[in-house]
Enzyme design. Sequence first.
Site, PDB file in Angstrom:
ATOM      1  N   SER A 157       0.832  -1.207   0.000  1.00  0.00           N
ATOM      2  CA  SER A 157       0.000   0.000   0.000  1.00  0.00           C
ATOM      3  C   SER A 157       0.870   1.263   0.000  1.00  0.00           C
ATOM      4  O   SER A 157       0.421   2.328  -0.396  1.00  0.00           O
ATOM      5  CB  SER A 157      -0.881   0.007   1.242  1.00  0.00           C
ATOM      6  OG  SER A 157      -0.068  -0.042   2.397  1.00  0.00           O
ATOM      7  N   GLY A 217      -5.162  -0.783   5.332  1.00  0.00           N
ATOM      8  CA  GLY A 217      -5.678  -1.412   6.546  1.00  0.00           C
ATOM      9  C   GLY A 217      -7.105  -1.021   6.901  1.00  0.00           C
ATOM     10  O   GLY A 217      -7.785  -1.727   7.633  1.00  0.00           O
ATOM     11  N   HIS A 234       4.996  -2.864   8.122  1.00  0.00           N
ATOM     12  CA  HIS A 234       5.584  -1.691   8.774  1.00  0.00           C
ATOM     13  C   HIS A 234       6.277  -2.066  10.099  1.00  0.00           C
ATOM     14  O   HIS A 234       7.184  -1.385  10.546  1.00  0.00           O
ATOM     15  CB  HIS A 234       4.497  -0.667   9.146  1.00  0.00           C
ATOM     16  CG  HIS A 234       4.079   0.231   8.042  1.00  0.00           C
ATOM     17  ND1 HIS A 234       3.429  -0.210   6.925  1.00  0.00           N
ATOM     18  CD2 HIS A 234       4.214   1.580   7.894  1.00  0.00           C
ATOM     19  CE1 HIS A 234       3.171   0.821   6.146  1.00  0.00           C
ATOM     20  NE2 HIS A 234       3.632   1.922   6.705  1.00  0.00           N
TER      21      HIS A 234
HETATM   22  N1  DGL Z   1       2.019  -2.414   5.141  1.00  0.00           N
HETATM   23  C1  DGL Z   1       0.605  -2.680   5.276  1.00  0.00           C
HETATM   24  C2  DGL Z   1       0.362  -4.115   5.750  1.00  0.00           C
HETATM   25  O1  DGL Z   1       1.275  -4.903   5.800  1.00  0.00           O
HETATM   26  C3  DGL Z   1      -0.057  -1.778   6.279  1.00  0.00           C
HETATM   27  C4  DGL Z   1      -0.222  -0.385   5.891  1.00  0.00           C
HETATM   28  C5  DGL Z   1      -1.608  -0.034   5.427  1.00  0.00           C
HETATM   29  O2  DGL Z   1      -2.581  -0.135   6.182  1.00  0.00           O
HETATM   30  O3  DGL Z   1      -1.692   0.362   4.264  1.00  0.00           O
HETATM   31  O4  DGL Z   1      -0.723  -4.484   6.079  1.00  0.00           O
END
Ligand code: DGL
Length: 266
Positions: A11, A43, A187
């Site tokens: 994302s 998310g 993240h």
């Molecule tokens: N990097 C995203 C994940 O692994 C989370 C970030 C988002 O909510 O876009 O779910």
Amino acid sequence: MKNRPIGIFDSGVGGLTVAHAIKQILPGESMIYFGDTAHLPYGDKSEELIKFYSGKITEFLLSYNSKIILIACNSASASAYETLREEYKEKVIMIDVIDPVVDYLAKRKFKKLGIIGTKRTISSGTYEQKIKEKSPGTDVISLATPLLVPMIEEGFIYDDISNAIIRTYLSNPSFSGIEALVLACTHYPLIKNQIRKFFDFKVEVIDSSATVSAMLKNILEKNNLLNDTGTAKDLFFVSDYTPYFEKIAGMFFEGNINLTRADLWS
Ligand code: DGL
């Protein structure tokens, strides 16, 4: 075939933690990364919308001749992976960040484990369902921890704010007695050490980077797709560009990178 890139998407910039791990064990590979910064966070989005965005991004990565595509986002893996894998099975190998972790957990045979992730990842129940199939004896406790992504992106990583938020989430009584905690968001590796510290280093904290990159290497080897031509080149695209995204991208990738805007939607 061999010198075609590995396609990776998320994302936004979180998937760069996985891209970084891949670069460490596969330095000879070219990567093409796409961060959907115009639509983050995933998310909070619906399954339908994430499937739609992920389909468009897959087409974009295929237009760059990706030899394999990795969904480096848990929210997209939980919502779109099975559909995309089926839809594109004749065109490209697709992998996600959930299955390699579920396979690892099956080997470790934990009695009780915790999972933290975005609202989408947790409400999808994907981890629980897959773990139940492969590790039926494991008790799984899941918790959505939506403040962690904006907290990390704003740079609150090792201070009073991050400590208070991490402590508030992880003191949840249902986590009592867990042997492992899965970081079900790409993240979260940035706060892995603080989380380990919260548990006094007595709980194994698992993120997908190591298992996913090892699995990717394995697949490339088995399919004779390892790039041995000495021509590695990485490209990083985002759907919306700001200097701030570029700055935090460097923090997630642990190295300076240049982001190029690619608008897939207008
Ligand atoms: N990097 C995203 C994940 O692994 C989370 C970030 C988002 O909510 O876009 O779910």
